[in-house]
Enzyme design. Structure first.
Site, PDB file in Angstrom:
ATOM      1  N   HIS A 111     -18.295 -28.189  14.462  1.00 33.27           N
ATOM      2  CA  HIS A 111     -18.762 -29.726  14.356  1.00 33.27           C
ATOM      3  C   HIS A 111     -19.580 -29.329  16.019  1.00 33.27           C
ATOM      4  O   HIS A 111     -19.033 -29.222  17.280  1.00 33.27           O
ATOM      5  CB  HIS A 111     -17.323 -30.206  14.868  1.00 33.27           C
ATOM      6  CG  HIS A 111     -17.325 -32.105  15.664  1.00 33.27           C
ATOM      7  ND1 HIS A 111     -18.191 -32.299  14.695  1.00 33.27           N
ATOM      8  CD2 HIS A 111     -17.083 -32.384  16.442  1.00 33.27           C
ATOM      9  CE1 HIS A 111     -18.250 -34.120  15.378  1.00 33.27           C
ATOM     10  NE2 HIS A 111     -17.278 -33.385  16.609  1.00 33.27           N
ATOM     11  N   HIS A 118     -27.613 -29.019  12.012  1.00 36.03           N
ATOM     12  CA  HIS A 118     -27.348 -28.571  13.422  1.00 36.03           C
ATOM     13  C   HIS A 118     -28.416 -27.662  14.195  1.00 36.03           C
ATOM     14  O   HIS A 118     -28.514 -28.028  15.103  1.00 36.03           O
ATOM     15  CB  HIS A 118     -26.420 -28.663  13.959  1.00 36.03           C
ATOM     16  CG  HIS A 118     -25.525 -30.107  14.188  1.00 36.03           C
ATOM     17  ND1 HIS A 118     -25.786 -31.402  14.090  1.00 36.03           N
ATOM     18  CD2 HIS A 118     -24.237 -30.059  13.582  1.00 36.03           C
ATOM     19  CE1 HIS A 118     -24.806 -32.541  13.841  1.00 36.03           C
ATOM     20  NE2 HIS A 118     -23.800 -31.520  12.927  1.00 36.03           N
TER      21      HIS A 118
END
Length: 158
Positions: free
Chosen positions: A153, A42
């Site tokens: 996350h 990410h």
């Protein structure tokens, strides 16, 4: 009747073993901590086209991941978000370790559009400026010691 039921339960055990051996489609490679895998998936300081950027993720999982979001910021900046007020995770209400970014960041959303064979995954790219929500946890021994709490996350883009 009882032996038949017992036999059918035994037959399911190998199938269950196969399912767990296959793992989750989002399973992280064991050589990485959860924060390291978060960073690989990410964090991308400079935007790349999704088809190129996703190769690094797909090679670890030996499949074409359906979608992914890259935040165009630094790992340290996302770590700082972990210091923001705790909130319930929007996509998992049983977790209370999420944190809202408070500022919008540039990001790229990648969506699988082409063949789903690992050798030629093709993605569309959508760029935007959005807020994000991350789940954070105490660092793993493999994570940088200067960060006691790290992102693990990407829960939501807002």
């Amino acid at each position: 009747m009882v032996p038949k039921l017992f036999t059918s339960q035994i037959c399911l055990l190998p199938l269950l073993g196969l399912l767990s051996a296959e793992g989750s489609p989002h399973a992280r490679p064991q050589q990485y901590s959860r924060a390291q895998w978060f960073s690989i998936q990410h964090i991308q300081t400079a935007p790349l086209h999704c088809t190129s950027a996703m190769r690094a993720i797909n090679k670890y999982q030996s499949r074409c991941k359906n979608k992914n979001t890259f935040l165009h910021t630094t790992f340290a900046d996302v770590v700082n978000v972990c210091g923001n007020t705790n909130m319930t995770c929007p996509h998992n209400a049983s977790l209370n370790n999420c944190h809202h970014s408070g500022v919008q960041v540039p990001l790229t959303y990648c969506n699988l559009t082409g063949p789903q064979t690992i050798s030629n995954c093709v993605y569309s790219s959508t760029q935007a400026n959005k807020f994000y929500v991350v789940a954070c946890e105490n660092r793993d021994p493999r994570d940088p010691p200067q960060y006691p709490v790290v992102p693990v996350h990407l829960d939501t883009i807002i």
